[in-house]
Scaffold this motif. Structure first.
Motif, PDB file in Angstrom:
ATOM      1  N   TRP A  63      10.818   8.362  -1.083  1.00  0.00           N
ATOM      2  CA  TRP A  63      10.891   8.035  -2.436  1.00  0.00           C
ATOM      3  C   TRP A  63      11.914   9.111  -3.246  1.00  0.00           C
ATOM      4  N   TYR A  64      12.452   8.954  -4.378  1.00  0.00           N
ATOM      5  CA  TYR A  64      13.131   9.805  -4.889  1.00  0.00           C
ATOM      6  C   TYR A  64      13.094   9.849  -6.596  1.00  0.00           C
ATOM      7  N   ALA A  65      13.161  10.769  -7.099  1.00  0.00           N
ATOM      8  CA  ALA A  65      12.925  11.128  -8.532  1.00  0.00           C
ATOM      9  C   ALA A  65      14.508  11.415  -8.850  1.00  0.00           C
ATOM     10  N   ILE A  66      15.341  11.037  -9.811  1.00  0.00           N
ATOM     11  CA  ILE A  66      16.419  11.401 -10.184  1.00  0.00           C
ATOM     12  C   ILE A  66      16.124  11.995 -11.936  1.00  0.00           C
ATOM     13  N   ASP A  67      16.592  13.268 -12.106  1.00  0.00           N
ATOM     14  CA  ASP A  67      16.243  13.705 -13.409  1.00  0.00           C
ATOM     15  C   ASP A  67      17.509  13.357 -14.469  1.00  0.00           C
ATOM     16  N   ALA A  68      17.209  13.917 -15.589  1.00  0.00           N
ATOM     17  CA  ALA A  68      18.142  13.761 -16.661  1.00  0.00           C
ATOM     18  C   ALA A  68      19.593  14.211 -16.130  1.00  0.00           C
ATOM     19  N   LYS A  69      19.709  15.268 -15.502  1.00  0.00           N
ATOM     20  CA  LYS A  69      20.994  15.800 -14.886  1.00  0.00           C
ATOM     21  C   LYS A  69      21.412  15.200 -13.871  1.00  0.00           C
ATOM     22  N   VAL A 124       0.812  -1.325   0.066  1.00  0.00           N
ATOM     23  CA  VAL A 124       0.060  -0.039  -0.065  1.00  0.00           C
ATOM     24  C   VAL A 124       0.975   1.189   0.150  1.00  0.00           C
ATOM     25  N   THR A 125       0.717   1.967  -0.862  1.00  0.00           N
ATOM     26  CA  THR A 125       1.309   3.459  -0.939  1.00  0.00           C
ATOM     27  C   THR A 125       0.429   4.619  -0.689  1.00  0.00           C
ATOM     28  N   LEU A 126      -0.850   4.549  -0.936  1.00  0.00           N
ATOM     29  CA  LEU A 126      -1.581   5.645  -0.866  1.00  0.00           C
ATOM     30  C   LEU A 126      -2.957   5.289   0.186  1.00  0.00           C
ATOM     31  N   LEU A 127      -3.361   6.405   0.842  1.00  0.00           N
ATOM     32  CA  LEU A 127      -4.523   6.235   1.642  1.00  0.00           C
ATOM     33  C   LEU A 127      -5.734   5.705   0.800  1.00  0.00           C
ATOM     34  N   SER A 128      -5.796   6.091  -0.469  1.00  0.00           N
ATOM     35  CA  SER A 128      -7.004   5.687  -1.265  1.00  0.00           C
ATOM     36  C   SER A 128      -7.096   4.139  -1.333  1.00  0.00           C
ATOM     37  N   GLU A 129      -6.091   3.528  -1.132  1.00  0.00           N
ATOM     38  CA  GLU A 129      -5.818   1.952  -1.097  1.00  0.00           C
ATOM     39  C   GLU A 129      -6.263   1.156   0.077  1.00  0.00           C
ATOM     40  N   LEU A 130      -6.730   2.075   0.937  1.00  0.00           N
ATOM     41  CA  LEU A 130      -7.066   1.334   2.254  1.00  0.00           C
ATOM     42  C   LEU A 130      -8.701   1.404   2.543  1.00  0.00           C
ATOM     43  N   LYS A 131      -9.395   1.732   1.408  1.00  0.00           N
ATOM     44  CA  LYS A 131     -10.813   1.448   1.439  1.00  0.00           C
ATOM     45  C   LYS A 131     -11.194   0.056   1.601  1.00  0.00           C
ATOM     46  N   GLY A 132     -12.128  -0.215   2.634  1.00  0.00           N
ATOM     47  CA  GLY A 132     -12.403  -1.705   3.165  1.00  0.00           C
ATOM     48  C   GLY A 132     -11.299  -2.218   4.100  1.00  0.00           C
ATOM     49  N   HIS A 133     -10.431  -1.497   4.366  1.00  0.00           N
ATOM     50  CA  HIS A 133      -9.485  -2.003   5.383  1.00  0.00           C
ATOM     51  C   HIS A 133      -9.627  -1.543   6.639  1.00  0.00           C
ATOM     52  N   SER A 151      15.455  14.518  -6.043  1.00  0.00           N
ATOM     53  CA  SER A 151      14.417  15.254  -5.440  1.00  0.00           C
ATOM     54  C   SER A 151      13.650  14.201  -4.585  1.00  0.00           C
ATOM     55  N   ALA A 152      13.299  14.578  -3.408  1.00  0.00           N
ATOM     56  CA  ALA A 152      12.679  13.549  -2.308  1.00  0.00           C
ATOM     57  C   ALA A 152      11.250  13.856  -2.291  1.00  0.00           C
ATOM     58  N   PHE A 153      10.668  12.642  -2.125  1.00  0.00           N
ATOM     59  CA  PHE A 153       9.015  12.792  -1.897  1.00  0.00           C
ATOM     60  C   PHE A 153       8.459  11.827  -0.892  1.00  0.00           C
ATOM     61  N   LEU A 154       7.539  11.992  -0.206  1.00  0.00           N
ATOM     62  CA  LEU A 154       6.739  11.187   0.832  1.00  0.00           C
ATOM     63  C   LEU A 154       6.078   9.998   0.050  1.00  0.00           C
ATOM     64  N   GLN A 155       5.547  10.435  -0.994  1.00  0.00           N
ATOM     65  CA  GLN A 155       4.585   9.198  -1.733  1.00  0.00           C
ATOM     66  C   GLN A 155       5.611   8.764  -3.110  1.00  0.00           C
ATOM     67  N   LYS A 156       5.276   7.533  -3.333  1.00  0.00           N
ATOM     68  CA  LYS A 156       5.744   7.210  -4.551  1.00  0.00           C
ATOM     69  C   LYS A 156       5.175   7.593  -5.769  1.00  0.00           C
ATOM     70  N   ASP A 157       3.764   7.873  -5.816  1.00  0.00           N
ATOM     71  CA  ASP A 157       3.182   8.219  -6.938  1.00  0.00           C
ATOM     72  C   ASP A 157       3.730   9.839  -7.373  1.00  0.00           C
TER      73      ASP A 157
END
Length: 481
Positions: free
Chosen positions: A438-444, A150-159, A448-454
């Motif tokens: 989570w991180y995104a590495i660009d072409a250069k 699970v990576t998002l709150l929206s995925e917890l419906k029904g849990h 950059s850091a992020f709380l969420q994978k999406d």
């Protein structure tokens, strides 16, 4: 001259009445009155670390004794200072209502319960100060077991989601569920679970998700048992912890309340000056890892220590009172009369501080540092990072995540170990623990850091890059893609 209840004083007369009460009280009293013993019974939440400046630090550093009045009316007074620690606000409130405590610290939502409980008992309590908070809403969060998909709150419906009942995290969870358009009675199952129970349950995979307050979401992350998927900043709902007092007690002993707040101001100054030192002290007293304490109390911390009643915190209290209704707990409690800022304004003045200036300042504790690898001043902090090396008294700071991870590789190659690594979410501007980000590495090759994978994936797609976890970010060279 005791304070009159706020409800019977016109607004324009409040400051005049407060000044008159202080003046008369300081003018002296009969010897029999001066010989009284005054109880100062304070309820703390030591493990709720952003209450530290209203409890733990005051107690451990004996700051209250420094400021308690000793002249005028109080010349012959003996003080009976009592401290009692709690793990949440609800039991602390019970003892305040039962007149076993005079002052207590808790978050906005349990604070609303406090005010409502006092009114139900035919009494009043008042919120006298903020201690620490986030105008963005950070400080509460939702975690899942470390290996959960699970990576998002929206995925917890029904849990099933557990949460400490009647806590500020409970309020956050109800609001987050409502924001999803879900029915909290049908679309999720919310159960009660205290932090000390939730930790082992997360580690064993016995619960699907857990919502909690400061500092347990990050503590579970730091100890490797959970991963944060939702931060209160995403709800854009300001939150804070602060101190309350019995209105009757405050009206009887206003100078004692001002002394308590002056002690809180000094505690705030001390931890701002040496956050690593006092993070270690908090760890020594509570067992909460210093790395997590620093995450909150260090420069650009997850929350901001702030003793002024900003409009956002007043709104947070209104929101908390409204949230009581989601729990079926209607109350005549009014946020405007529940907050009494006269005491903290007096404390600022007596401490030689400018309340209005601080009220207008929304900045976090600034980062004033040079990059540990280049020696250049750090001027842009959106991709700043930090490493607290085990055995070192101070955190090393970096202008970029790439510089920090390059230094981390050198530290580890030399046999060293990081107590913690810190980065900042590019979107929400909140401080994160690097290993669970989570991180995104660009072409250069810029990371950059992020709380969420999406969010990392969206940024990577827009910048011809790719998504990395912490291991991948560490392995990536400074210009690798």
């Amino acid at each position: 001259m005791p304070f009159k209840p706020l409800s019977v004083l016109p607004t324009a007369a409040l400051n005049a009445a407060f000044t008159a009460a202080l003046t008369v009280a300081l003018a002296g009293a009969p010897a029999s009155a001066r010989a009284e013993t005054i109880r100062v019974a304070i309820g703390t939440q030591d493990t709720t670390i952003n209450c530290a400046t209203g409890g733990l630090l005051i107690r451990e550093l004996k700051l209250l004794e420094k400021y308690l009045p000793r002249d005028g009316r109080y010349k012959e007074v003996r003080y009976d200072i009592q401290w009692k620690n709690f793990t949440s606000g609800a039991p602390l409130t019970s003892e305040m209502v039962a007149d076993k405590l005079d002052i207590g610290s808790m978050a906005d939502f349990p604070g609303s319960n406090n005010g409502a409980a006092f009114l139900k008992a035919g009494k009043r309590s008042v919120f006298i100060t903020v201690l620490s908070g986030s105008t963005l809403g950070s400080g509460n969060g939702i975690v899942v077991p470390r290996d959960s998909k699970v990576t998002l709150l929206s995925e917890l419906k029904g849990h099933t989601i557990s949460v400490p009942f009647a806590s500020t995290a409970h309020g956050m969870l109800l609001r987050a569920v409502a924001a999803q358009g879900w029915d909290p009675q049908k679309d999720v199952t919310i159960i009660t679970q205290a932090p000390e129970v939730a930790g082992p349950a997360l580690q064993a995979g016995r619960i699907e998700a857990h919502a909690d307050f400061v500092p347990f979401v990050e503590l579970f992350e730091h100890r490797g048992v959970a991963r944060k998927i939702y931060d209160g900043a995403q709800a854009n709902a300001p939150t804070y912890h602060g101190s309350l007092v019995s209105a009757e007690y405050a009206e009887k002993y206003p100078e004692v309340i001002v002394a308590f707040l002056r002690a809180a101001l000094e505690a705030d100054r001390l931890i701002a000056a040496e956050p690593e030192k006092y993070s270690l002290l908090i760890e020594q007293v509570t067992g909460i890892d210093a790395a997590v304490n620093y995450l909150y109390h260090g420069p650009l911390g997850l929350q901001t220590r702030d003793l002024t009643w900003k409009p956002e915190y007043r709104q947070a209290l209104r929101t908390s009172i409204e949230t009581l209704k989601l729990m079926g707990r209607d109350s005549p409690l009014n946020a405007d009369s529940f907050i009494d800022d006269r005491y903290i304004r007096a404390a600022f003045k007596q401490s030689g501080l400018d309340y209005e200036q601080r009220l207008a300042n929304r900045d976090k504790l600034p980062l004033k540092a040079v990059d540990a690898t280049t020696g250049r001043p750090i001027t842009d902090v959106q991709r700043a990072a930090g490493i607290w090396v085990q055995g070192e008294p101070k955190v090393r700071h970096y202008a970029s995540i790439e510089n920090a991870l390059a230094d981390l590789r050198r530290i580890e190659a030399a046999g060293g170990k990081a107590r913690a690594v810190y980065v900042h979410d590019l979107i929400h501007r909140i401080k994160l623990l690097a290993p669970t980000s989570w991180y995104a590495i660009d072409a250069k090759g810029q990371l950059s850091a992020f709380l969420q994978k999406d969010a990392a994936a969206a940024y990577a797609a827009a910048n011809r890059g790719r998504v990395l976890d912490f291991a991948g970010a560490k392995a990536a060279g400074p210009t690798a893609l």
